[in-house]
Scaffold this motif. Structure first.
Motif, PDB file in Angstrom:
ATOM      1  N   MET A  55       0.871  -0.865  -0.114  1.00 25.23           N
ATOM      2  CA  MET A  55       0.359   0.096  -0.168  1.00 25.23           C
ATOM      3  C   MET A  55       0.844   0.620  -0.149  1.00 25.23           C
ATOM      4  SD  MET A  55      -3.271  -0.418   0.313  1.00 25.23           S
ATOM      5  CE  MET A  55      -3.571   1.262   0.137  1.00 25.23           C
ATOM      6  N   ARG A  56       1.914   1.307   0.932  1.00 26.18           N
ATOM      7  CA  ARG A  56       2.837   2.116   0.530  1.00 26.18           C
ATOM      8  C   ARG A  56       3.266   2.378  -0.261  1.00 26.18           C
ATOM      9  NH1 ARG A  56       5.017   5.914   4.334  1.00 26.18           N
ATOM     10  NH2 ARG A  56       4.080   4.113   6.104  1.00 26.18           N
ATOM     11  N   GLY A  57       3.996   1.651  -1.482  1.00 27.18           N
ATOM     12  CA  GLY A  57       4.719   1.740  -2.717  1.00 27.18           C
ATOM     13  C   GLY A  57       3.197   2.210  -3.944  1.00 27.18           C
ATOM     14  N   VAL A  58       2.411   1.698  -3.640  1.00 30.86           N
ATOM     15  CA  VAL A  58       0.672   1.935  -4.208  1.00 30.86           C
ATOM     16  C   VAL A  58       0.744   3.141  -4.228  1.00 30.86           C
ATOM     17  CG1 VAL A  58      -1.546   1.815  -5.196  1.00 30.86           C
ATOM     18  CG2 VAL A  58      -0.214  -0.017  -4.345  1.00 30.86           C
ATOM     19  N   MET A  59       0.551   3.924  -2.610  1.00 25.89           N
ATOM     20  CA  MET A  59       0.261   5.445  -2.496  1.00 25.89           C
ATOM     21  C   MET A  59       1.549   6.536  -3.191  1.00 25.89           C
ATOM     22  SD  MET A  59      -2.464   5.665  -1.451  1.00 25.89           S
ATOM     23  CE  MET A  59      -3.359   7.120  -0.512  1.00 25.89           C
ATOM     24  N   GLU A  60       2.655   6.229  -2.879  1.00 25.39           N
ATOM     25  CA  GLU A  60       3.742   7.376  -3.695  1.00 25.39           C
ATOM     26  C   GLU A  60       3.802   7.199  -5.023  1.00 25.39           C
ATOM     27  OE1 GLU A  60       6.934   4.901  -1.691  1.00 25.39           O
ATOM     28  OE2 GLU A  60       7.036   5.751   0.826  1.00 25.39           O
ATOM     29  N   THR A  61       3.490   5.320  -5.770  1.00 27.77           N
ATOM     30  CA  THR A  61       3.465   5.387  -7.035  1.00 27.77           C
ATOM     31  C   THR A  61       2.695   6.378  -7.927  1.00 27.77           C
ATOM     32  OG1 THR A  61       4.275   2.854  -7.394  1.00 27.77           O
ATOM     33  CG2 THR A  61       2.726   4.286  -9.336  1.00 27.77           C
ATOM     34  N   ALA A  62       0.644   6.694  -6.950  1.00 28.20           N
ATOM     35  CA  ALA A  62      -0.036   7.652  -7.265  1.00 28.20           C
ATOM     36  C   ALA A  62       0.148   9.215  -6.692  1.00 28.20           C
ATOM     37  CB  ALA A  62      -1.343   7.366  -6.423  1.00 28.20           C
ATOM     38  N   ARG A  63       0.731   9.036  -6.123  1.00 31.97           N
ATOM     39  CA  ARG A  63       1.479  10.818  -5.497  1.00 31.97           C
ATOM     40  C   ARG A  63       2.511  11.242  -6.985  1.00 31.97           C
ATOM     41  NH1 ARG A  63       2.808  11.308  -0.018  1.00 31.97           N
ATOM     42  NH2 ARG A  63       1.527  12.393   0.043  1.00 31.97           N
ATOM     43  N   SER A  64       3.329  10.239  -7.125  1.00 26.81           N
ATOM     44  CA  SER A  64       4.809  10.975  -8.175  1.00 26.81           C
ATOM     45  C   SER A  64       3.604  11.547  -9.502  1.00 26.81           C
ATOM     46  CB  SER A  64       5.581   9.734  -8.196  1.00 26.81           C
ATOM     47  OG  SER A  64       5.009   8.149  -8.963  1.00 26.81           O
ATOM     48  N   GLU A  65       2.517  10.087  -9.847  1.00 25.94           N
ATOM     49  CA  GLU A  65       1.458  10.092 -10.831  1.00 25.94           C
ATOM     50  C   GLU A  65       0.767  11.592 -10.937  1.00 25.94           C
ATOM     51  OE1 GLU A  65       0.569   6.778 -12.116  1.00 25.94           O
ATOM     52  OE2 GLU A  65       2.733   5.682 -12.063  1.00 25.94           O
ATOM     53  N   GLY A  66       0.479  11.881  -9.757  1.00 21.31           N
ATOM     54  CA  GLY A  66      -0.176  12.613  -9.732  1.00 21.31           C
ATOM     55  C   GLY A  66      -1.127  12.748  -9.590  1.00 21.31           C
ATOM     56  N   MET A  67      -1.936  11.283  -9.528  1.00 23.63           N
ATOM     57  CA  MET A  67      -3.786  10.382  -9.035  1.00 23.63           C
ATOM     58  C   MET A  67      -3.702  10.724  -7.227  1.00 23.63           C
ATOM     59  SD  MET A  67      -3.204   7.525 -11.650  1.00 23.63           S
ATOM     60  CE  MET A  67      -4.409   7.305 -11.488  1.00 23.63           C
ATOM     61  N   LYS A  68      -5.249  10.837  -8.021  1.00 27.28           N
ATOM     62  CA  LYS A  68      -5.776  10.896  -6.672  1.00 27.28           C
ATOM     63  C   LYS A  68      -6.356   9.473  -6.326  1.00 27.28           C
ATOM     64  CE  LYS A  68      -6.251  15.120  -5.001  1.00 27.28           C
ATOM     65  NZ  LYS A  68      -5.660  15.434  -3.940  1.00 27.28           N
ATOM     66  N   VAL A  69      -6.525   8.538  -5.067  1.00 32.48           N
ATOM     67  CA  VAL A  69      -7.066   7.590  -4.328  1.00 32.48           C
ATOM     68  C   VAL A  69      -8.638   7.281  -4.013  1.00 32.48           C
ATOM     69  CG1 VAL A  69      -6.814   5.486  -3.572  1.00 32.48           C
ATOM     70  CG2 VAL A  69      -4.200   6.580  -4.767  1.00 32.48           C
ATOM     71  N   VAL A  70      -9.207   6.533  -4.486  1.00 30.83           N
ATOM     72  CA  VAL A  70     -10.473   5.582  -4.219  1.00 30.83           C
ATOM     73  C   VAL A  70     -10.153   4.743  -3.531  1.00 30.83           C
ATOM     74  CG1 VAL A  70     -12.855   6.116  -4.381  1.00 30.83           C
ATOM     75  CG2 VAL A  70     -11.678   7.406  -5.295  1.00 30.83           C
TER      76      VAL A  70
END
Length: 91
Positions: A55-70
């Motif tokens: 999950m930490r890796g997924v969230m860091e990836t989302a942040r680096s790609e400028g994405m929001k998460v649901v």
């Protein structure tokens, strides 16, 4: 040992290999939003923190790609609630 979360777009999931076993988070990309409907860890990895590292890796990836998460999955939602450093990524 270095663990790295990888994107497997053919299966629409992020994966983390831990000693030959795979923890994964299914996802759907909708515009600039990343929906996480399911997180799975093999029984032998449950309780080891592997899903949290994923999950930490997924969230860091989302942040680096400028994405929001649901976080649709209850595990993903609970994990994010416990990690306020990622609350800015919630859609």
């Amino acid at each position: 040992m270095t663990e790295q979360v990888t994107d497997n777009p053919a299966r629409s999931r992020y994966e983390l290999d831990v000693d030959g076993r795979t923890v994964f988070a299914n996802y759907r990309r909708v515009g600039s939003t990343l929906q996480i409907p399911y997180v799975e860890a093999p029984p032998s990895l449950r309780g080891t923190g592997a899903a949290g590292r994923l999950m930490r890796g997924v969230m860091e990836t989302a942040r680096s790609e400028g994405m929001k998460v649901v976080p649709i999955c209850s595990y993903a939602a609970a994990w994010i609630r416990r990690h306020p450093e990622f609350h800015d990524l919630l859609a």
